[in-house]
Design a protein around this motif. Structure first.
Motif, PDB file in Angstrom:
ATOM      1  N   ASP A  79       0.805  -1.224   0.000  1.00  0.00           N
ATOM      2  CA  ASP A  79       0.000   0.000   0.000  1.00  0.00           C
ATOM      3  C   ASP A  79       0.841   1.280   0.000  1.00  0.00           C
ATOM      4  N   THR A  80       2.149   1.154  -0.201  1.00  0.00           N
ATOM      5  CA  THR A  80       3.002   2.343  -0.287  1.00  0.00           C
ATOM      6  C   THR A  80       2.612   3.169  -1.508  1.00  0.00           C
ATOM      7  N   PRO A  81       2.322   4.469  -1.343  1.00  0.00           N
ATOM      8  CA  PRO A  81       1.926   5.289  -2.498  1.00  0.00           C
ATOM      9  C   PRO A  81       3.127   5.818  -3.272  1.00  0.00           C
ATOM     10  N   PHE A  82       2.931   5.977  -4.577  1.00  0.00           N
ATOM     11  CA  PHE A  82       3.918   6.593  -5.459  1.00  0.00           C
ATOM     12  C   PHE A  82       3.209   7.593  -6.354  1.00  0.00           C
ATOM     13  N   THR A  83       3.777   8.782  -6.472  1.00  0.00           N
ATOM     14  CA  THR A  83       3.182   9.849  -7.262  1.00  0.00           C
ATOM     15  C   THR A  83       3.916  10.008  -8.584  1.00  0.00           C
ATOM     16  N   PHE A  84       3.170   9.903  -9.665  1.00  0.00           N
ATOM     17  CA  PHE A  84       3.683  10.183 -11.005  1.00  0.00           C
ATOM     18  C   PHE A  84       3.256  11.594 -11.382  1.00  0.00           C
ATOM     19  N   SER A  85       4.218  12.481 -11.591  1.00  0.00           N
ATOM     20  CA  SER A  85       3.942  13.866 -11.964  1.00  0.00           C
ATOM     21  C   SER A  85       4.474  14.130 -13.358  1.00  0.00           C
ATOM     22  N   GLY A  86       3.748  14.921 -14.136  1.00  0.00           N
ATOM     23  CA  GLY A  86       4.221  15.128 -15.495  1.00  0.00           C
ATOM     24  C   GLY A  86       3.657  16.348 -16.179  1.00  0.00           C
ATOM     25  N   PHE A  87       3.898  16.412 -17.478  1.00  0.00           N
ATOM     26  CA  PHE A  87       3.511  17.540 -18.318  1.00  0.00           C
ATOM     27  C   PHE A  87       2.738  17.039 -19.536  1.00  0.00           C
ATOM     28  N   GLY A  88       1.772  17.836 -19.975  1.00  0.00           N
ATOM     29  CA  GLY A  88       1.108  17.592 -21.240  1.00  0.00           C
ATOM     30  C   GLY A  88       0.002  16.562 -21.180  1.00  0.00           C
ATOM     31  N   HIS A  89      -0.679  16.417 -22.323  1.00  0.00           N
ATOM     32  CA  HIS A  89      -1.774  15.466 -22.454  1.00  0.00           C
ATOM     33  C   HIS A  89      -1.750  14.920 -23.879  1.00  0.00           C
ATOM     34  N   GLY A  90      -1.421  13.639 -23.999  1.00  0.00           N
ATOM     35  CA  GLY A  90      -1.306  13.029 -25.314  1.00  0.00           C
ATOM     36  C   GLY A  90       0.141  12.740 -25.660  1.00  0.00           C
ATOM     37  N   HIS A  91       0.338  12.248 -26.885  1.00  0.00           N
ATOM     38  CA  HIS A  91       1.686  11.827 -27.287  1.00  0.00           C
ATOM     39  C   HIS A  91       2.623  12.990 -27.577  1.00  0.00           C
ATOM     40  N   GLY A  92       2.102  14.180 -27.842  1.00  0.00           N
ATOM     41  CA  GLY A  92       2.958  15.359 -28.005  1.00  0.00           C
ATOM     42  C   GLY A  92       3.586  15.516 -29.370  1.00  0.00           C
ATOM     43  N   ARG A  93       3.248  14.668 -30.324  1.00  0.00           N
ATOM     44  CA  ARG A  93       3.836  14.770 -31.657  1.00  0.00           C
ATOM     45  C   ARG A  93       2.995  15.690 -32.537  1.00  0.00           C
ATOM     46  N   GLY A  94       3.659  16.483 -33.359  1.00  0.00           N
ATOM     47  CA  GLY A  94       2.944  17.400 -34.227  1.00  0.00           C
ATOM     48  C   GLY A  94       2.327  18.547 -33.448  1.00  0.00           C
TER      49      GLY A  94
END
Length: 519
Positions: free
Chosen positions: A69-84
């Protein structure tokens, strides 16, 4: 989390996250299924696929799994594959006074604008797979060479000879009026011309969804498929409001909608998915919802860019796009660019939390022991998008792309970092309307907008190539070391190390002698 300037290229970081205390008995040994079936030598050339999925033997000095039950936070940028093109970025640039042509030029480097004459497109309606076609029109329609009265319904079942069995009823579920076999498995509206009024559109009996153009049924092997054939400009009137936000026109973003129309037209006309249809109606292609979703604000974007497409070397370019680049496009077919327009994206930064047990389960590695980001694309904060990741568990170790990790975890993009615990500083996702999020999902990180297998198929010429038509979907190789797809004239196999390779389909029959499939 510290943030560096988007314009600065961060160093590629090789970061290892070790999760908690060792198990008392060390790593649990198991035998990899790849070894059990005997991976063919053709797939073990070079770096060797066998290293991608392996059982975990005793390894001194490696720290073992923490509490489930150890939590891990994924933090990031953008929405989608980012191509084009980034759709939010296009909106931001439009608000800054950029024209659609300038927006398109920014995101799609190495291309030029061209024009195409009136074109038709055939769209597979994915939700109608494996069903008959049941349709009516308020003004009548034509089937099997006969004109039906308003309100009469046609029910078509495809036949192996390329035709269809037709049953015509009073309304969708009334008495049978007549039935026949036909060589033409299509239902046409009373006028097939472009831009016809709504009362002439064909309507599905099941949900009253309406479509411009003609509707037909074909067989994909033995499976029925429904196809909508219509003018590409009519098609775009449904695609642009489904992929972008019509309300942008009310807040200084009309040029973003014009840019979206150009990108969507180019993407559609460059598609060549199957000999019986060019494209589909989901995010695997472009979202297409039928004529009921049309909006006058996006209609204007389609009308004022009529026939305009992106071209390179005399060919229409498959111009993919996604909702938010996060501040830097991902590269691939088009050169990566800084995306200052993306600053208006409401959820440009995001975070999502999982337990160790959830991560282990989603990757199928058993009890989670380590997660290691092996490489990034070196574009933007935190080193940019993840290109390679290793996940270690009690049962096995896998290496895969950041795009596949994104797919397995349901992340908004493959531009992420991981932190043990709940990150109190992580941004929250706020309710907001969003476009897209993307065309051409690409879980194996080919950078082309489709899977590497489909891109190889398209590069060879699609249905016109020696491979012919696909006869099944992409399937996973044992232990998820890659994927394969069979065609009438051969097969394509893909792994992260070897890329996409064309092989004789009999190889796969030898590989799976007991089932003939990837079970």
């Amino acid at each position: 989390m510290s943030r560096q300037s988007i314009g600065r290229r961060g160093k590629i970081r090789r970061r290892r996250i070790i999760l908690g205390r060792p198990l008392r008995n060390g790593w649990r040994p198991s035998v990899a299924r790849a070894a059990a079936i005997g991976v063919a030598p053709a797939l073990l050339v070079g770096a060797g696929v066998g290293a991608l999925v392996q059982s975990n033997q005793a390894a001194p000095g490696v720290v073992q799994a923490v509490s489930a039950d150890t939590p891990f936070t994924f933090s990031g940028f953008g929405h989608g594959h980012g191509r084009g093109m980034g759709q939010w970025g296009a909106y931001g640039y439009a608000q800054d006074g950029w024209t659609a042509e300038r927006i398109i030029g920014h995101y799609y480097g190495g291309t030029e604008l061209g024009t195409v004459d009136d074109a038709m497109i055939a769209v597979r309606l994915m939700a109608r797979d494996d069903h008959t076609l049941d349709v009516y029109s308020d003004t009548g329609m034509i089937v099997a060479g006969k004109q039906l009265a308003p309100g009469e319904a046609a029910h078509l079942t495809p036949t192996p000879d390329g035709g269809a069995n037709v049953v015509v009823t009073e309304g969708c579920s009334g008495d049978v009026l007549w039935q026949a076999a036909t060589d033409l498995p299509w239902v046409d509206p009373i006028d097939l011309a472009e831009d016809r009024p709504a009362n002439e559109h064909l309507t599905m009996c099941s949900d009253d969804k309406t479509y411009r153009g003609a509707l037909g049924v074909v067989l994909d092997g033995t499976a029925p498929r429904t196809v909508n054939r219509l003018h590409v400009e009519d098609y775009l009137r449904s695609v642009v409001p489904a992929e972008a936000l019509p309300a942008w026109a009310d807040t200084g973003g009309a040029e973003a909608l014009r840019a979206q129309a150009i990108a969507a037209r180019s993407y559609a006309l460059a598609e060549k998915r199957h000999e019986k249809w060019q494209t589909c109606d989901t995010t695997d292609c472009q979202v297409y919802g039928g004529s009921g979703v049309e909006d006058p604000r996006t209609d204007d974007g389609v009308r004022t860019t009529r026939g305009t497409v992106l071209m390179k070397d005399g060919e229409v370019v498959r111009s993919e796009f996604s909702a938010s680049t996060g501040g830097y496009s991902a590269g691939g077919t088009f050169p990566p660019v800084e995306d200052e327009g993306d600053k208006v994206a409401p959820n440009r930064e995001w975070a999502k939390t999982f337990t160790a047990a959830e991560i282990g389960s989603k990757f199928g590695v058993g009890d989670l022991q380590a997660c290691e980001v092996l490489s990034r694309n070196n574009l933007g904060p935190e080193g940019g998008r993840v290109t390679r990741v290793r996940v270690v568990g009690s049962d096995r170790t896998i290496e895969t792309t950041g795009a596949e990790a994104r797919t397995k975890l349901g992340l908004r993009s493959d531009w992420f970092t991981v932190k043990e615990g709940i990150d109190e500083d992580a941004p929250e996702i706020t309710p907001a309307p969003e476009p897209g999020p993307e065309t051409g999902t690409d879980p194996f990180g080919s950078g082309t907008g489709t899977s590497p297998i489909e891109q190889a198929y398209l590069d060879l010429g699609g249905v016109d190539s020696v491979l012919g038509s696909p006869i099944g979907p992409e399937l996973m190789l044992p232990d998820e070391i890659g994927k394969f797809r069979i065609f009438t004239g051969g097969a394509i196999v893909w792994t992260p190390d070897l890329g996409a390779q064309v092989i004789d389909a009999s190889f796969l029959k030898d590989w799976f002698p007991s089932t003939g499939s990837a079970e």
